[in-house]
Design a protein around this motif. Sequence first.
Motif, PDB file in Angstrom:
ATOM      1  N   ARG A 288       1.139  -6.150  16.053  1.00 59.45           N
ATOM      2  CA  ARG A 288       1.158  -7.519  15.514  1.00 59.45           C
ATOM      3  C   ARG A 288      -0.200  -7.919  14.945  1.00 59.45           C
ATOM      4  N   VAL A 289      -0.856  -6.959  14.342  1.00 62.44           N
ATOM      5  CA  VAL A 289      -2.142  -7.210  13.690  1.00 62.44           C
ATOM      6  C   VAL A 289      -1.880  -7.863  12.340  1.00 62.44           C
ATOM      7  N   ALA A 290      -2.575  -8.968  12.080  1.00 69.05           N
ATOM      8  CA  ALA A 290      -2.370  -9.690  10.826  1.00 69.05           C
ATOM      9  C   ALA A 290      -2.611  -8.767   9.641  1.00 69.05           C
ATOM     10  N   ARG A 291      -1.652  -8.741   8.728  1.00 74.30           N
ATOM     11  CA  ARG A 291      -1.723  -7.947   7.506  1.00 74.30           C
ATOM     12  C   ARG A 291      -1.865  -6.443   7.790  1.00 74.30           C
ATOM     13  N   GLY A 292      -1.302  -6.026   8.938  1.00 69.46           N
ATOM     14  CA  GLY A 292      -1.303  -4.610   9.267  1.00 69.46           C
ATOM     15  C   GLY A 292      -0.100  -3.905   8.665  1.00 69.46           C
ATOM     16  N   ILE A 293       0.078  -2.644   9.051  1.00 66.64           N
ATOM     17  CA  ILE A 293       1.170  -1.825   8.534  1.00 66.64           C
ATOM     18  C   ILE A 293       2.423  -1.997   9.404  1.00 66.64           C
ATOM     19  N   VAL A 294       3.532  -2.284   8.758  1.00 62.01           N
ATOM     20  CA  VAL A 294       4.818  -2.334   9.460  1.00 62.01           C
ATOM     21  C   VAL A 294       5.337  -0.903   9.557  1.00 62.01           C
TER      22      VAL A 294
ATOM     23  N   SER B 239       0.831  -1.200   0.000  1.00 60.35           N
ATOM     24  CA  SER B 239       0.000   0.000   0.000  1.00 60.35           C
ATOM     25  C   SER B 239       0.868   1.253   0.000  1.00 60.35           C
ATOM     26  N   THR B 240       0.259   2.378  -0.355  1.00 60.97           N
ATOM     27  CA  THR B 240       0.973   3.650  -0.348  1.00 60.97           C
ATOM     28  C   THR B 240       1.528   3.953   1.043  1.00 60.97           C
ATOM     29  N   GLU B 241       0.707   3.716   2.073  1.00 65.72           N
ATOM     30  CA  GLU B 241       1.145   3.947   3.448  1.00 65.72           C
ATOM     31  C   GLU B 241       2.331   3.067   3.803  1.00 65.72           C
ATOM     32  N   GLN B 242       2.276   1.792   3.372  1.00 67.46           N
ATOM     33  CA  GLN B 242       3.368   0.882   3.697  1.00 67.46           C
ATOM     34  C   GLN B 242       4.670   1.274   3.005  1.00 67.46           C
ATOM     35  N   LEU B 243       4.573   1.706   1.762  1.00 65.09           N
ATOM     36  CA  LEU B 243       5.766   2.145   1.038  1.00 65.09           C
ATOM     37  C   LEU B 243       6.426   3.327   1.734  1.00 65.09           C
ATOM     38  N   ARG B 244       5.606   4.262   2.202  1.00 65.69           N
ATOM     39  CA  ARG B 244       6.148   5.437   2.888  1.00 65.69           C
ATOM     40  C   ARG B 244       6.799   5.062   4.209  1.00 65.69           C
ATOM     41  N   GLU B 245       6.222   4.111   4.923  1.00 60.24           N
ATOM     42  CA  GLU B 245       6.815   3.664   6.186  1.00 60.24           C
ATOM     43  C   GLU B 245       8.155   2.983   5.932  1.00 60.24           C
ATOM     44  N   VAL B 246       8.236   2.186   4.885  1.00 59.76           N
ATOM     45  CA  VAL B 246       9.502   1.532   4.529  1.00 59.76           C
ATOM     46  C   VAL B 246      10.553   2.580   4.182  1.00 59.76           C
ATOM     47  N   ALA B 247      10.155   3.580   3.395  1.00 61.28           N
ATOM     48  CA  ALA B 247      11.082   4.641   2.998  1.00 61.28           C
ATOM     49  C   ALA B 247      11.631   5.372   4.220  1.00 61.28           C
TER      50      ALA B 247
ATOM     51  N   PRO C 132       7.641   1.255 -11.354  1.00 58.61           N
ATOM     52  CA  PRO C 132       7.647   2.670 -11.777  1.00 58.61           C
ATOM     53  C   PRO C 132       6.519   3.496 -11.170  1.00 58.61           C
ATOM     54  N   LYS C 133       5.320   2.926 -11.066  1.00 53.27           N
ATOM     55  CA  LYS C 133       4.185   3.673 -10.542  1.00 53.27           C
ATOM     56  C   LYS C 133       4.287   3.941  -9.045  1.00 53.27           C
ATOM     57  N   GLN C 134       5.227   3.253  -8.366  1.00 53.03           N
ATOM     58  CA  GLN C 134       5.362   3.416  -6.919  1.00 53.03           C
ATOM     59  C   GLN C 134       6.302   4.552  -6.534  1.00 53.03           C
ATOM     60  N   LEU C 135       7.071   5.048  -7.483  1.00 50.04           N
ATOM     61  CA  LEU C 135       8.027   6.107  -7.173  1.00 50.04           C
ATOM     62  C   LEU C 135       7.370   7.317  -6.520  1.00 50.04           C
ATOM     63  N   GLN C 136       6.169   7.656  -6.968  1.00 47.95           N
ATOM     64  CA  GLN C 136       5.484   8.839  -6.448  1.00 47.95           C
ATOM     65  C   GLN C 136       4.992   8.656  -5.011  1.00 47.95           C
ATOM     66  N   PHE C 137       5.013   7.407  -4.526  1.00 46.55           N
ATOM     67  CA  PHE C 137       4.448   7.137  -3.208  1.00 46.55           C
ATOM     68  C   PHE C 137       5.477   7.041  -2.079  1.00 46.55           C
ATOM     69  N   ILE C 138       6.761   7.116  -2.394  1.00 48.45           N
ATOM     70  CA  ILE C 138       7.757   6.908  -1.340  1.00 48.45           C
ATOM     71  C   ILE C 138       8.156   8.201  -0.627  1.00 48.45           C
ATOM     72  N   GLY C 139       7.505   9.279  -1.004  1.00 39.86           N
ATOM     73  CA  GLY C 139       7.721  10.531  -0.279  1.00 39.86           C
ATOM     74  C   GLY C 139       8.595  11.515  -1.031  1.00 39.86           C
ATOM     75  N   PRO C 140       8.236  12.801  -1.023  1.00 43.31           N
ATOM     76  CA  PRO C 140       8.996  13.830  -1.732  1.00 43.31           C
ATOM     77  C   PRO C 140      10.394  14.006  -1.141  1.00 43.31           C
ATOM     78  N   GLY C 141      11.375  14.120  -2.018  1.00 44.11           N
ATOM     79  CA  GLY C 141      12.743  14.374  -1.583  1.00 44.11           C
ATOM     80  C   GLY C 141      13.491  13.172  -1.049  1.00 44.11           C
TER      81      GLY C 141
END
Length: 219
Positions: free
Chosen positions: A151-157, A38-46, A62-71
């Motif tokens: 530790r919610v199943a399939r939650g956001i890390v 998800s977009t939220e998960q990508l940003r948390e990883v970044a 390629p479509k995920q580049l815009q979701f990892i946060g500006p800068g």
Amino acid sequence: MAIIQIVEKPTWIQWLDKKLIANEPVLYVSFGTQAEASTEQLREVAIGLEQSNKSFMWVVKPKQLQFIGPGFKERVKGRGLVLAEWVDQMEILKHEIVCGFLSHCGWNSMLESMCAGVAVLAMPLMAEQHLNARIVVEEIGMGLRLWPRGRVARGIVGAEEVAKMVVELMEGEGGKRVRKRVKEVGESAYGAMKEGGSSSTMLDSLIDHVCGARVHSMA
């Protein structure tokens, strides 16, 4: 007169070579071609990768580049490389400077990591990936697990979990343990595939059985 053609290494291998010269271990990050974070998960990883202060190579769609946060790419420039292109994953995993793999735990990726002797930081996203993560971490012992908040199943890390476990994998006692274990597993896997190994022997037996059955049916 023979013509010698010099093939230039891909830019991502050149980048890893520079990290090797600088003795800066690299974490390889990829969530495969089918799994959709998800977009939220990508940003948390970044954010987590940035906070870890460790070198990494992250391959995204390629479509995920815009979701990892500006800068983000500018802030991690030099330490982190973000790619939105096809790469040879096995070639990256086999590179001497790559010491960990943050992965969605698709089985093909797990087998490649095993054969390359690279420890896994497991972050399953969907379907059987959760079972694969359990096998890799709890049964085989070649990886560490990232857990969603609560530790919610399939939650956001969360970013804090990503940063903490990246450091643990690359520098901590847990990382040393799983890296040692994955080397042993990798050596066993190669031994099984060699002539006379268990996998080679079973394949020869299967071929003999199929060919024998075919000859018998044609008789």
